[in-house]
Design a protein around this motif. Structure first.
Motif, PDB file in Angstrom:
ATOM      1  N   GLN A   1     -74.198 -36.124  85.250  1.00  0.00           N
ATOM      2  CA  GLN A   1     -75.588 -36.240  84.582  1.00  0.00           C
ATOM      3  C   GLN A   1     -75.616 -37.260  83.457  1.00  0.00           C
ATOM      4  O   GLN A   1     -76.224 -38.068  83.348  1.00  0.00           O
ATOM      5  CB  GLN A   1     -76.203 -35.016  84.196  1.00  0.00           C
TER       6      GLN A   1
ATOM      7  N   SER B   1     -83.056 -42.735  93.321  1.00  0.00           N
ATOM      8  CA  SER B   1     -82.627 -41.969  92.161  1.00  0.00           C
ATOM      9  C   SER B   1     -81.395 -41.323  92.467  1.00  0.00           C
ATOM     10  O   SER B   1     -81.330 -40.688  93.381  1.00  0.00           O
ATOM     11  CB  SER B   1     -83.782 -41.319  91.907  1.00  0.00           C
TER      12      SER B   1
ATOM     13  N   THR C   1     -91.288 -43.745  89.647  1.00  0.00           N
ATOM     14  CA  THR C   1     -91.410 -43.564  88.222  1.00  0.00           C
ATOM     15  C   THR C   1     -90.615 -44.495  87.502  1.00  0.00           C
ATOM     16  O   THR C   1     -89.709 -45.128  87.797  1.00  0.00           O
ATOM     17  CB  THR C   1     -90.748 -42.037  88.327  1.00  0.00           C
TER      18      THR C   1
ATOM     19  N   PRO D   1     -90.845 -45.007  83.040  1.00  0.00           N
ATOM     20  CA  PRO D   1     -91.464 -44.903  81.551  1.00  0.00           C
ATOM     21  C   PRO D   1     -92.488 -46.042  81.375  1.00  0.00           C
ATOM     22  O   PRO D   1     -93.442 -45.465  80.380  1.00  0.00           O
ATOM     23  CB  PRO D   1     -90.215 -44.724  80.565  1.00  0.00           C
TER      24      PRO D   1
ATOM     25  N   ASP E   1     -85.428 -29.947  86.157  1.00  0.00           N
ATOM     26  CA  ASP E   1     -84.878 -31.131  86.729  1.00  0.00           C
ATOM     27  C   ASP E   1     -83.955 -30.866  87.827  1.00  0.00           C
ATOM     28  O   ASP E   1     -83.940 -29.480  88.459  1.00  0.00           O
ATOM     29  CB  ASP E   1     -84.178 -31.928  85.688  1.00  0.00           C
ATOM     30  N   SER E   2     -82.995 -31.777  88.031  1.00  0.00           N
ATOM     31  CA  SER E   2     -82.157 -31.663  89.148  1.00  0.00           C
ATOM     32  C   SER E   2     -81.118 -30.459  89.018  1.00  0.00           C
ATOM     33  O   SER E   2     -80.693 -29.614  90.125  1.00  0.00           O
ATOM     34  CB  SER E   2     -81.299 -32.876  89.518  1.00  0.00           C
TER      35      SER E   2
ATOM     36  N   LYS F   1     -90.865 -37.276  85.562  1.00  0.00           N
ATOM     37  CA  LYS F   1     -89.403 -37.689  86.180  1.00  0.00           C
ATOM     38  C   LYS F   1     -89.260 -37.148  87.602  1.00  0.00           C
ATOM     39  O   LYS F   1     -89.999 -35.999  87.721  1.00  0.00           O
ATOM     40  CB  LYS F   1     -88.403 -37.400  85.522  1.00  0.00           C
ATOM     41  N   VAL F   2     -88.470 -37.632  88.601  1.00  0.00           N
ATOM     42  CA  VAL F   2     -88.265 -36.943  89.712  1.00  0.00           C
ATOM     43  C   VAL F   2     -86.925 -36.546  89.539  1.00  0.00           C
ATOM     44  O   VAL F   2     -86.341 -37.409  88.948  1.00  0.00           O
ATOM     45  CB  VAL F   2     -88.498 -37.753  91.003  1.00  0.00           C
TER      46      VAL F   2
HETATM   47  N1  LIG Z   1     -82.171 -35.106  83.742  1.00  0.00           N
HETATM   48  C1  LIG Z   1     -82.994 -35.271  84.999  1.00  0.00           C
HETATM   49  C2  LIG Z   1     -83.193 -36.759  84.960  1.00  0.00           C
HETATM   50  C3  LIG Z   1     -84.319 -37.501  85.894  1.00  0.00           C
HETATM   51  C4  LIG Z   1     -84.643 -38.746  86.105  1.00  0.00           C
HETATM   52  O1  LIG Z   1     -84.118 -39.420  84.935  1.00  0.00           O
HETATM   53  N2  LIG Z   1     -84.999 -38.994  86.905  1.00  0.00           N
HETATM   54  C5  LIG Z   1     -85.408 -40.524  86.853  1.00  0.00           C
HETATM   55  C6  LIG Z   1     -85.251 -41.201  88.505  1.00  0.00           C
HETATM   56  S1  LIG Z   1     -83.413 -41.175  88.260  1.00  0.00           S
HETATM   57  C7  LIG Z   1     -87.023 -40.788  86.749  1.00  0.00           C
HETATM   58  O2  LIG Z   1     -87.870 -40.266  87.258  1.00  0.00           O
HETATM   59  N3  LIG Z   1     -87.384 -41.627  85.680  1.00  0.00           N
HETATM   60  C8  LIG Z   1     -88.540 -41.949  85.377  1.00  0.00           C
HETATM   61  C9  LIG Z   1     -88.894 -42.015  83.829  1.00  0.00           C
HETATM   62  O3  LIG Z   1     -87.738 -42.035  82.999  1.00  0.00           O
HETATM   63  O4  LIG Z   1     -89.723 -41.975  83.190  1.00  0.00           O
HETATM   64  C10 LIG Z   1     -82.501 -34.761  86.253  1.00  0.00           C
HETATM   65  O5  LIG Z   1     -81.355 -34.450  86.351  1.00  0.00           O
HETATM   66  O6  LIG Z   1     -83.440 -34.444  87.345  1.00  0.00           O
END
Ligand SMILES: N[C@@H](CCC(=O)N[C@@H](CS)C(=O)NCC(=O)O)C(=O)O
Length: 210
Positions: A102, A9, A35, A37, A66-67, A52-53
């Motif tokens: 982002q 990620s 993770t 969806p 988030d991050s 999400k991570v």
């Molecule tokens: N805006 C969030 C984005 C986090 C994100 O999209 N994480 C992804 C991994 S890169 C995730 O866990 N996706 C799982 C999902 O969409 O269900 C951040 O900057 O932390």
């Protein structure tokens, strides 16, 4: 502190690279989670309603995500120079760069859905092309607007980690323009950033599980 992480990620890695850069990596226990969806991870959902991570777990306090928020928090925990400038044009420059990075991550993930993650019969070429267009426009913008000579800030961390991920996933490349001209400034900056210890300590690996 515990970081719900994913080895492939870009956003999770952004947090960990940030932690390395501010000297906090040793205070963080990194726990890998898959993770998607399409595959609910209950342990992640228990901490973040978006599933999400990255998520940062803190003793005796609510989880952070988030991050962007986690980096903001980590920046309050060290005594060194802040990587998110507190005021002035430097602050807006850093946050704008983070926002572009982002957005590139989001467009890259969306592009992957339209090229490999979604079952082939459900892919939509117009969306694929639209997301590719966002990536390319962002690379062009970065070639013009990257503050390569500025002192390190959160936008640089966000950008380096997402560019590294784009190459890892073989997404539309940032090294040359559509008509084959090298993006000299962006590439030189990225190649120099990629050998920093924070990047070397956090290699990307693994496949997405949908
Ligand atoms: N805006 C969030 C984005 C986090 C994100 O999209 N994480 C992804 C991994 S890169 C995730 O866990 N996706 C799982 C999902 O969409 O269900 C951040 O900057 O932390």
């Amino acid at each position: 502190m515990k970081l719900l992480y994913q080895t492939h990620s870009p956003c999770a890695r952004k947090v960990l690279v940030f932690a390395h850069e501010v000297g906090l990596a040793h205070d963080i226990v990194v726990v890998h989670h898959e993770t998607s969806p399409t595959r609910r991870n209950e342990e992640v959902y228990a901490q973040n309603p978006l599933g999400k991570v990255p998520v940062l777990l803190l003793p005796g306090a609510p989880a952070l995500f988030d991050s962007n928020v986690i980096c903001e928090y980590l920046d309050t925990l060290h005594a060194g120079r802040p990587l998110i400038p507190r005021e002035g044009e430097a602050r807006w420059q850093a946050l704008r760069m983070q926002a572009v990075a982002q957005g590139v991550a989001e467009a890259g993930v969306a592009y992957r859905w339209e090229t490999e993650r979604r079952p082939e019969a459900l892919r939509y070429a117009a969306l694929r092309d639209g997301f590719a267009g966002k990536l390319i426009a962002s690379y062009d913008w970065l070639e013009q607007n990257l503050d390569a000579a500025a002192t390190l800030h959160v936008g640089h961390v966000a950008l380096a980690t997402v560019l590294s991920w784009l190459e890892f996933r073989e997404l539309p490349g940032f090294r040359v323009t559509r008509d084959g001209r090298p993006r000299v400034r962006l590439v030189a900056w990225f190649d120099a950033f990629a050998v920093r210890p924070s990047m070397q300590a956090t290699p990307l690996s693994g496949q997405t599980h949908d």
